[in-house]
Design an enzyme around this catalytic site. Structure first.
Site, PDB file in Angstrom:
ATOM      1  N   SER A 116       0.831  -1.203   0.000  1.00 17.16           N
ATOM      2  CA  SER A 116       0.000   0.000   0.000  1.00 17.16           C
ATOM      3  C   SER A 116       0.866   1.254   0.000  1.00 17.16           C
ATOM      4  O   SER A 116       0.578   2.218  -0.710  1.00 17.16           O
ATOM      5  CB  SER A 116      -0.931   0.006   1.215  1.00 17.16           C
ATOM      6  N   GLU A 117       1.914   1.250   0.825  1.00 15.00           N
ATOM      7  CA  GLU A 117       2.863   2.365   0.826  1.00 15.00           C
ATOM      8  C   GLU A 117       4.280   1.876   1.079  1.00 15.00           C
ATOM      9  O   GLU A 117       4.488   0.864   1.764  1.00 15.00           O
ATOM     10  CB  GLU A 117       2.508   3.414   1.888  1.00 15.00           C
ATOM     11  N   THR A 118       5.212   2.624   0.516  1.00 13.85           N
ATOM     12  CA  THR A 118       6.638   2.446   0.770  1.00 13.85           C
ATOM     13  C   THR A 118       7.188   3.804   1.193  1.00 13.85           C
ATOM     14  O   THR A 118       6.909   4.822   0.555  1.00 13.85           O
ATOM     15  CB  THR A 118       7.371   1.953  -0.489  1.00 13.85           C
TER      16      THR A 118
END
Length: 305
Positions: free
Chosen positions: A45-47
């Protein structure tokens, strides 16, 4: 260049639940295109890419990328990275660590508090960098119902109606009557793109919620679909809960005082997540809001780029 990273499951106290997050500790020297490509490659979903803070008194600067675009602010990257950085500095002495730090994000500085205890999942909490504000945009209720495969009559409960709110990232809040309606959603990204509004250069993501939840302590149950972010469904979305704080205060007419709320998300995905929201209201407005949760590390490695 080899760059160290860790993967954390966020908004959970157990591994393989919550929302996974990749934290790249050596984020210096990467172009925007390279960071976006890495986020797309990892496909979480996020990095987060950790860089040196502009203010030497702050802990770090964070660049936050979904597989589709960069975000100015996000909740599970803030909680996860605050815990990851604190755990890297913890030497295991005295049975734990309490730490307050400031992380620089594109939305502005974010104050975080971290609690580490031996034998427990670490906990972090941050002050919302912006108070949630309503964005008044025309909404097609029938089109929204079609996009999530529910009846128009399923939309809304009590005073809650569809609305757009943002505390840095805009979300279209869709209240549904009950848990069964939320569980039965079939999200159609093409219909959503035709119906949902654009705001601040981005398609508003869908945040569907109802009162109550599967967990006995949950005050709200939610699902998030981020077609414009490259996220089919998100197990936990702190920036959406930040936006939701404004909707809760507005539609529930919260009295002045302190209001602790537990939001559950990710249940339908088999990745239950629990987001702690605290709203302080004064003189009919939100004076302060905080979001918190636990996180556990599940992997560490080297990115060979």
């Amino acid at each position: 260049m080899a760059r160290q990273y860790s993967v954390y499951d966020v908004f959970t106290d157990r591994k393989l639940a919550g929302n996974p997050l990749a934290v790249i500790f050596d984020g210096e020297g990467l172009s925007d295109d390279a960071m976006q490509a890495i986020a797309r490659e990892l496909n979480l979903s996020e990095t987060v890419f950790v860089q040196a803070a502009a203010n030497p008194t702050h802990a770090a600067k964070l660049r936050i990328f979904t597989p589709g675009r960069e975000l100015p602010f996000a909740g599970h990257p803030t909680v996860g990275t605050a815990i990851a950085l604190a755990e890297r500095s913890y030497d295991g002495s005295n049975g734990g660590l309490d730490l307050v730090s400031v992380l620089e994000e594109n939305v502005g500085p974010v104050r975080c508090a971290v609690r580490i205890r031996d034998g427990e999942a670490s906990f972090a909490e941050f002050d919302l960098p912006r108070t949630s504000q309503q964005v008044r945009l025309p909404l097609d209720k029938q089109g929204l119902a079609d996009a999530i495969s529910v009846k128009v009559s399923d939309i809304g409960f009590e005073n809650h109606v569809p609305s757009v709110w943002s505390a840095g990232v805009p979300f279209l809040m869709l209240p549904l009557h009950n848990l069964a309606a939320v569980e039965a959603i079939e999200f159609d990204p093409q219909l959503w793109e035709r119906t949902a509004p654009f705001y601040d250069g981005a398609l508003a993501s869908a945040y569907v919620y109802c009162r109550g939840g599967v967990h006995h302590a949950a005050k709200f149950h939610a699902r998030m679909f981020g077609a414009g972010m490259g996220i089919s469904e998100d197990p936990a979305t702190g920036s959406a809960v930040a936006a939701l704080s404004g909707a809760i205060h507005h539609f529930d007419g919260l009295p002045d005082g302190h209001h602790p709320l537990l939001i559950e998300q990710g249940v339908e995905m088999g990745r239950p997540s629990f987001i702690h929201l605290h709203i302080d209201a004064k003189d009919g407005e939100i004076s302060r809001a905080r979001i918190g949760g636990q996180a556990v590390r599940i992997a560490t490695g080297m990115l060979e780029l």
